[in-house]
Design a protein around this motif. Structure first.
Motif, PDB file in Angstrom:
ATOM      1  N   THR A  24       7.636  -5.473  -5.373  1.00 20.38           N
ATOM      2  CA  THR A  24       8.345  -4.546  -5.891  1.00 20.38           C
ATOM      3  C   THR A  24       9.913  -4.317  -5.198  1.00 20.38           C
ATOM      4  O   THR A  24      10.136  -5.317  -4.476  1.00 20.38           O
ATOM      5  CB  THR A  24       7.639  -3.154  -5.399  1.00 20.38           C
ATOM      6  N   GLU A  25      10.755  -3.681  -5.818  1.00 22.98           N
ATOM      7  CA  GLU A  25      11.972  -3.587  -5.498  1.00 22.98           C
ATOM      8  C   GLU A  25      12.201  -3.548  -3.894  1.00 22.98           C
ATOM      9  O   GLU A  25      13.171  -4.186  -3.340  1.00 22.98           O
ATOM     10  CB  GLU A  25      13.001  -2.678  -6.189  1.00 22.98           C
ATOM     11  N   ASN A  26      11.203  -2.824  -3.186  1.00 20.91           N
ATOM     12  CA  ASN A  26      11.363  -2.755  -1.729  1.00 20.91           C
ATOM     13  C   ASN A  26      10.171  -2.697  -1.010  1.00 20.91           C
ATOM     14  O   ASN A  26       9.884  -1.896  -0.068  1.00 20.91           O
ATOM     15  CB  ASN A  26      12.339  -1.395  -1.386  1.00 20.91           C
ATOM     16  N   GLY A  27       9.173  -3.622  -1.628  1.00 17.15           N
ATOM     17  CA  GLY A  27       7.949  -3.658  -0.760  1.00 17.15           C
ATOM     18  C   GLY A  27       6.952  -4.598  -1.689  1.00 17.15           C
ATOM     19  O   GLY A  27       7.282  -5.596  -2.231  1.00 17.15           O
ATOM     20  N   PHE A  28       5.851  -4.101  -1.781  1.00 17.03           N
ATOM     21  CA  PHE A  28       4.820  -4.934  -2.571  1.00 17.03           C
ATOM     22  C   PHE A  28       3.504  -4.030  -2.872  1.00 17.03           C
ATOM     23  O   PHE A  28       3.354  -3.047  -2.057  1.00 17.03           O
ATOM     24  CB  PHE A  28       4.391  -6.102  -1.764  1.00 17.03           C
ATOM     25  N   LEU A  29       2.635  -4.528  -3.841  1.00 14.01           N
ATOM     26  CA  LEU A  29       1.575  -3.706  -4.129  1.00 14.01           C
ATOM     27  C   LEU A  29       0.446  -4.726  -4.426  1.00 14.01           C
ATOM     28  O   LEU A  29       0.701  -5.794  -4.931  1.00 14.01           O
ATOM     29  CB  LEU A  29       1.940  -2.559  -5.415  1.00 14.01           C
ATOM     30  N   TYR A  30      -0.585  -4.000  -4.722  1.00 11.95           N
ATOM     31  CA  TYR A  30      -1.868  -4.879  -5.064  1.00 11.95           C
ATOM     32  C   TYR A  30      -2.279  -4.055  -6.217  1.00 11.95           C
ATOM     33  O   TYR A  30      -2.435  -2.947  -6.182  1.00 11.95           O
ATOM     34  CB  TYR A  30      -3.072  -5.019  -3.933  1.00 11.95           C
ATOM     35  N   ILE A  31      -2.645  -4.929  -7.378  1.00  6.21           N
ATOM     36  CA  ILE A  31      -3.356  -4.129  -8.623  1.00  6.21           C
ATOM     37  C   ILE A  31      -4.732  -4.659  -8.705  1.00  6.21           C
ATOM     38  O   ILE A  31      -5.000  -5.985  -8.640  1.00  6.21           O
ATOM     39  CB  ILE A  31      -2.326  -4.154  -9.706  1.00  6.21           C
ATOM     40  N   PHE A  32      -5.656  -3.781  -9.106  1.00 11.57           N
ATOM     41  CA  PHE A  32      -6.984  -4.252  -9.592  1.00 11.57           C
ATOM     42  C   PHE A  32      -7.197  -3.807 -10.973  1.00 11.57           C
ATOM     43  O   PHE A  32      -7.791  -2.758 -11.272  1.00 11.57           O
ATOM     44  CB  PHE A  32      -7.860  -3.336  -8.251  1.00 11.57           C
ATOM     45  N   PRO A  33      -7.055  -4.703 -11.762  1.00 12.15           N
ATOM     46  CA  PRO A  33      -7.233  -4.435 -13.106  1.00 12.15           C
ATOM     47  C   PRO A  33      -8.727  -4.304 -13.519  1.00 12.15           C
ATOM     48  O   PRO A  33      -8.757  -3.195 -14.411  1.00 12.15           O
ATOM     49  CB  PRO A  33      -7.135  -5.924 -13.740  1.00 12.15           C
ATOM     50  N   LYS A  34      -9.670  -4.602 -12.894  1.00 12.30           N
ATOM     51  CA  LYS A  34     -10.952  -4.382 -13.296  1.00 12.30           C
ATOM     52  C   LYS A  34     -11.348  -2.912 -12.723  1.00 12.30           C
ATOM     53  O   LYS A  34     -12.117  -2.453 -13.524  1.00 12.30           O
ATOM     54  CB  LYS A  34     -12.003  -5.170 -12.494  1.00 12.30           C
ATOM     55  N   HIS A  35     -10.949  -2.319 -11.832  1.00  7.92           N
ATOM     56  CA  HIS A  35     -11.046  -0.917 -11.147  1.00  7.92           C
ATOM     57  C   HIS A  35      -9.871  -0.017 -11.598  1.00  7.92           C
ATOM     58  O   HIS A  35     -10.156   1.106 -10.998  1.00  7.92           O
ATOM     59  CB  HIS A  35     -11.219  -1.201  -9.714  1.00  7.92           C
ATOM     60  N   ASN A  36      -9.079  -0.204 -12.179  1.00  7.43           N
ATOM     61  CA  ASN A  36      -7.832   0.551 -12.628  1.00  7.43           C
ATOM     62  C   ASN A  36      -7.411   0.876 -11.336  1.00  7.43           C
ATOM     63  O   ASN A  36      -7.046   2.470 -11.116  1.00  7.43           O
ATOM     64  CB  ASN A  36      -8.306   1.716 -13.562  1.00  7.43           C
ATOM     65  N   SER A  37      -6.925   0.252 -10.367  1.00  8.20           N
ATOM     66  CA  SER A  37      -6.505   0.779  -9.030  1.00  8.20           C
ATOM     67  C   SER A  37      -5.337   0.209  -8.523  1.00  8.20           C
ATOM     68  O   SER A  37      -5.029  -1.033  -9.165  1.00  8.20           O
ATOM     69  CB  SER A  37      -7.783   0.713  -8.128  1.00  8.20           C
ATOM     70  N   LYS A  38      -4.614   0.665  -7.536  1.00  2.72           N
ATOM     71  CA  LYS A  38      -3.453  -0.095  -6.916  1.00  2.72           C
ATOM     72  C   LYS A  38      -3.443   0.629  -5.504  1.00  2.72           C
ATOM     73  O   LYS A  38      -3.802   1.765  -5.283  1.00  2.72           O
ATOM     74  CB  LYS A  38      -2.232   0.296  -7.865  1.00  2.72           C
ATOM     75  N   VAL A  39      -2.650  -0.465  -4.836  1.00  2.00           N
ATOM     76  CA  VAL A  39      -2.174   0.068  -3.463  1.00  2.00           C
ATOM     77  C   VAL A  39      -0.810  -0.535  -3.228  1.00  2.00           C
ATOM     78  O   VAL A  39      -0.711  -1.736  -3.281  1.00  2.00           O
ATOM     79  CB  VAL A  39      -3.190  -0.414  -2.330  1.00  2.00           C
ATOM     80  N   ARG A  40       0.154   0.502  -3.171  1.00  2.00           N
ATOM     81  CA  ARG A  40       1.503  -0.031  -2.626  1.00  2.00           C
ATOM     82  C   ARG A  40       1.853   0.159  -1.191  1.00  2.00           C
ATOM     83  O   ARG A  40       1.447   1.088  -0.427  1.00  2.00           O
ATOM     84  CB  ARG A  40       2.546   0.845  -3.600  1.00  2.00           C
ATOM     85  N   PHE A  41       2.798  -0.769  -0.749  1.00  2.00           N
ATOM     86  CA  PHE A  41       3.049  -0.595   0.782  1.00  2.00           C
ATOM     87  C   PHE A  41       4.714  -0.790   0.667  1.00  2.00           C
ATOM     88  O   PHE A  41       5.296  -1.596   0.020  1.00  2.00           O
ATOM     89  CB  PHE A  41       2.500  -1.903   1.469  1.00  2.00           C
ATOM     90  N   TRP A  42       5.224   0.010   1.748  1.00  2.00           N
ATOM     91  CA  TRP A  42       6.976  -0.053   2.168  1.00  2.00           C
ATOM     92  C   TRP A  42       6.817  -0.488   3.651  1.00  2.00           C
ATOM     93  O   TRP A  42       5.936   0.226   4.482  1.00  2.00           O
ATOM     94  CB  TRP A  42       7.680   1.004   1.762  1.00  2.00           C
ATOM     95  N   GLY A  43       7.950  -0.924   4.069  1.00  2.00           N
ATOM     96  CA  GLY A  43       8.204  -1.134   5.416  1.00  2.00           C
ATOM     97  C   GLY A  43       7.205  -2.126   6.083  1.00  2.00           C
ATOM     98  O   GLY A  43       7.023  -3.293   5.756  1.00  2.00           O
ATOM     99  N   ASP A  44       7.543  -2.143   7.477  1.00  2.00           N
ATOM    100  CA  ASP A  44       6.873  -3.039   8.469  1.00  2.00           C
ATOM    101  C   ASP A  44       5.444  -2.550   8.941  1.00  2.00           C
ATOM    102  O   ASP A  44       5.214  -1.827   9.554  1.00  2.00           O
ATOM    103  CB  ASP A  44       7.817  -3.195   9.760  1.00  2.00           C
ATOM    104  N   LEU A  45       4.620  -3.478   8.181  1.00  2.00           N
ATOM    105  CA  LEU A  45       3.093  -3.306   8.596  1.00  2.00           C
ATOM    106  C   LEU A  45       2.781  -3.105   9.876  1.00  2.00           C
ATOM    107  O   LEU A  45       1.709  -2.960  10.442  1.00  2.00           O
ATOM    108  CB  LEU A  45       2.347  -3.971   7.858  1.00  2.00           C
ATOM    109  N   HIS A  46       3.561  -3.834  11.018  1.00  2.00           N
ATOM    110  CA  HIS A  46       3.247  -3.950  12.349  1.00  2.00           C
ATOM    111  C   HIS A  46       4.240  -2.780  12.955  1.00  2.00           C
ATOM    112  O   HIS A  46       4.148  -3.247  14.202  1.00  2.00           O
ATOM    113  CB  HIS A  46       3.476  -5.527  12.850  1.00  2.00           C
ATOM    114  N   GLY A  47       4.965  -2.296  12.311  1.00  2.00           N
ATOM    115  CA  GLY A  47       6.037  -1.300  12.931  1.00  2.00           C
ATOM    116  C   GLY A  47       5.797   0.147  12.134  1.00  2.00           C
ATOM    117  O   GLY A  47       4.545   0.695  12.604  1.00  2.00           O
ATOM    118  N   PHE A  48       6.719   0.361  11.557  1.00  2.00           N
ATOM    119  CA  PHE A  48       6.430   1.810  10.810  1.00  2.00           C
ATOM    120  C   PHE A  48       6.447   1.400   9.173  1.00  2.00           C
ATOM    121  O   PHE A  48       7.179   0.875   8.621  1.00  2.00           O
ATOM    122  CB  PHE A  48       7.658   2.719  10.989  1.00  2.00           C
ATOM    123  N   SER A  49       5.615   2.139   8.630  1.00  2.00           N
ATOM    124  CA  SER A  49       5.158   1.776   7.275  1.00  2.00           C
ATOM    125  C   SER A  49       4.876   2.736   6.366  1.00  2.00           C
ATOM    126  O   SER A  49       4.456   3.977   6.995  1.00  2.00           O
ATOM    127  CB  SER A  49       4.128   0.486   7.054  1.00  2.00           C
TER     128      SER A  49
END
Length: 324
Positions: A24-49
């Motif tokens: 994404t423009e400032n992070g990333f996401l996972y989309i799950f077409p079969k389950h009509n689902s998504k999870v989006r992330f911003w920031g440092d996953l080992h710091g503050f996110s």
């Protein structure tokens, strides 16, 4: 049971469910077409996110989570319920509100998610490394106080909810976003520390530099000698502090006595070894320093400590670990 020891294993689990990663423009996401689902992330996953999830698990799922560093998660849940526990008789049900989870110990926790249930939530996550890297001087009893005041509670934190909305709406990218995100994390950390201090009935406690070094050295020694750990008095001689100071340091930084810390490490290691179906329970017990595994011989035999820690027998947990 799905074992998650870090973000890489979490992402591998997403892929196993058909998740596809997209930037994404400032992070990333996972989309799950079969389950009509998504999870989006911003920031440092080992710091503050931050994260935004709209997910439906296809079937009942139990996660075993065991991360290497302490963290605090603030969840703004809109739909669905999740059961979290370290022991079955001490479970916490996170529902539709602002919830907090404090992971302050190497002991793993379990999360049970019903299949077919839609989960919608946003979250802010503070890894221990974020505080250290940004020179945020947490007082030494902070993690103990956070666990006793905000863990498992429904919080009224409009400031933190507002910070999440600002992250979600931010249109900065690249270095500009990373710099802005770090500043927002500092702001959020300030609100979090203030909240813990307001709710704690005990004044902040600090260790001096010698005590901190001694406690950290003691932890390294114990981690390397689980099968035959030194007695507390011998440990004190090795690290150069008296028994009272060492016990105080462990209680402030781990929320446990030295003996309780050793038991926690042993149980953590036992859980790892139980995943190896070539080892018997007797072999697992001996590998972590228990010669006696019988049910009836005392409070501190392997079965008793294991059941006290996880709420079930080694054999039952081993069977769960085999179900992946």
């Amino acid at each position: 049971m799905i074992t998650i020891r870090g973000m890489d294993e979490l992402f591998n689990f997403y892929v196993s469910l058909g998740g596809k990663r997209k930037s994404t423009e400032n992070g990333f996401l996972y989309i799950f077409p079969k389950h009509n689902s998504k999870v989006r992330f911003w920031g440092d996953l080992h710091g503050f996110s931050a994260a935004d999830a709209d997910f439906t698990y296809p079937h009942d799922t139990v996660f075993r989570s065991q991360f290497s560093q302490r963290y605090i998660g603030i969840g703004l849940s809109e739909q669905g319920k999740v059961e979290v526990y370290a022991q079955k008789n001490q479970s916490i049900l996170f529902g539709e509100s602002v919830n907090c989870f404090v992971f302050d110990s190497p002991i793993p926790f379990f999360m049970k998610v019903p299949g077919g249930q839609r989960l919608r939530f946003q979250g802010l996550y503070f890894q221990e490394r974020f505080f250290a890297e940004n020179n945020i001087p947490l007082y030494d009893s902070f993690w103990r106080d956070a666990k006793s005041t905000i863990h498992g509670t429904a919080l009224h934190t409009p400031e933190l909810a507002s910070i999440y909305r600002r992250i979600e709406q931010c249109r900065l990218t690249g270095l500009a976003f990373d710099t802005w995100m770090k500043g927002v994390g500092m702001e959020a950390a300030g609100y979090l520390i203030s909240l813990v201090q307001q709710l704690s009935s005990q004044p902040p406690v600090y260790l001096d530099e010698n005590e901190i070094r001694a406690v950290e050295k003691a932890k390294v020694i114990l981690q390397a000698s689980l099968k035959h750990p030194p007695a507390v008095i011998d440990l004190c001689r090795k690290v150069g502090v008296n028994k009272n100071k060492l016990q105080k340091g462990f209680r402030l930084t781990e929320g446990k006595s030295v003996a309780e810390y050793v038991r926690t490490l042993r149980m953590e290691r036992a859980l790892d070894l139980l995943e190896d179906d070539t080892l018997s329970i007797q072999e697992v017990a001996e590998a972590v320093g228990y010669k006696d595994i019988t049910y009836f011989s005392g409070t501190f035999n392997f079965y008793a400590v294991f059941r006290q820690t996880f709420g079930d027998t080694p054999a039952a947990i081993q069977k769960l670990l085999e179900t992946k």
